[in-house]
Scaffold this active site. Structure first.
Site, PDB file in Angstrom:
ATOM      1  N   SER A 142      -1.351  -3.007  -0.203  1.00  0.00           N
ATOM      2  CA  SER A 142      -1.140  -2.432  -1.533  1.00  0.00           C
ATOM      3  C   SER A 142      -0.456  -3.474  -2.395  1.00  0.00           C
ATOM      4  CB  SER A 142      -0.264  -1.181  -1.435  1.00  0.00           C
ATOM      5  OG  SER A 142       0.136  -0.714  -2.705  1.00  0.00           O
ATOM      6  N   TYR A 155       7.510   3.082   1.608  1.00  0.00           N
ATOM      7  CA  TYR A 155       6.112   2.671   1.462  1.00  0.00           C
ATOM      8  C   TYR A 155       6.029   1.175   1.201  1.00  0.00           C
ATOM      9  CZ  TYR A 155       1.272   2.771  -0.251  1.00  0.00           C
ATOM     10  OH  TYR A 155      -0.078   2.552  -0.436  1.00  0.00           O
TER      11      TYR A 155
END
Length: 262
Positions: A142, A155
């Site tokens: 990501s 995350y």
């Protein structure tokens, strides 16, 4: 392009589902994995509608946190198709909570699913690829694997971890015929924020404005598909301000830190 055997985890929705359809249209054999077998069957039907024969699609439910089961799943794929040309480690879960409000069990789950699960399946597949001197490993990281953002401490930690692991793995195996790609999406229109973990471990259940205004998931999958076919080492994909953050981080980290705080 000749057909290959492509194994996609997290294939029951979002980027995984859209990517499966891209490979199906290309005529590649598919292994579809996630925890929800009913959703995998739905995706498999879409892949058959896109042109694959019944015997070209294998629905293989798995939980990436069940490490002991993974060698058996790898053998099932080898028994069915004889080899694995590309593994797309796409299983994952996100987070939406401030650090001070986040239970340690949430951080543990993020690491178990987003990091250790990807490593465990990769380790189970890697010997096969090394033995035949060819193969392609990839992971969906990501922009959060490059840039820190509020409400995503766990995350971001997980995505930074997989980025580091797969970059290091590439340095180890690329000279032995095995390619490694890191996929770096920005804001993509999926259910990622709705399915994200809140601080207590429950589903966040809301759609972020940034996600709602992000790149269409099918457009994202087309970019990723082309990048994987070209064996690009890193595949950034997105269209918003978060993609510019990748460049700002390199040029002026201090400027990015100020922007992230805002």
């Amino acid at each position: 392009m000749s057909a290959h055997t492509v194994w996609i985890t997290g294939a029951s929705s979002g980027i995984g589902e859209a990517l499966a359809l891209q490979f199906a249209r290309n005529g590649d054999r598919l292994v579809l994995s996630a925890r929800r077998e009913d959703e995998l069957e739905r995706v498999a039907e879409r892949c058959r509608d896109a042109g694959l024969a019944t015997d070209q699609v294998l629905v293989l439910p798995l939980d990436v946190t069940d490490w002991a089961s993974l060698p058996g799943r790898v053998q099932a794929v080898l028994d069915r198709f004889g080899g694995i040309d590309l593994l797309v480690n796409n299983a994952g879960v996100s987070q939406r909570s401030l650090c001070k409000d986040t239970d340690m069990s949430v951080y543990q789950k993020l690491m178990d699913v987003d990091v250790m699960g990807q490593i465990a399946l990769t380790k189970a597949v890697l010997p096969h690829m090394l033995a035949r001197g060819s193969g392609h490993l990839s992971v969906t990281s990501s922009v959060a694997g490059k840039v820190g953002a509020p409400m995503r401490t766990g995350y971001c930690a997980a995505k930074h971890a997989v980025m580091g692991f797969f970059d290091a793995l590439r340095a180890e195996v690329e000279g032995q015929g095995v390619s490694v790609s890191t996929i770096t999406p920005g804001f993509i229109r999926t259910d990622i924020s709705r399915n994200a973990l809140a601080g207590d471990g429950s589903a966040y259940g809301k759609e972020d404005e940034d996600i709602a205004g992000g790149m269409d998931v099918n457009e994202c999958a087309e970019v990723v598909f082309k990048g994987l076919k070209a064996k690009k080492r890193e595949i950034p994909v997105g269209k918003g301000k978060e993609m510019a953050a990748l460049w700002v981080k390199r040029i002026s980290p201090e400027a990015l830190f100020r922007l992230a705080r805002q």
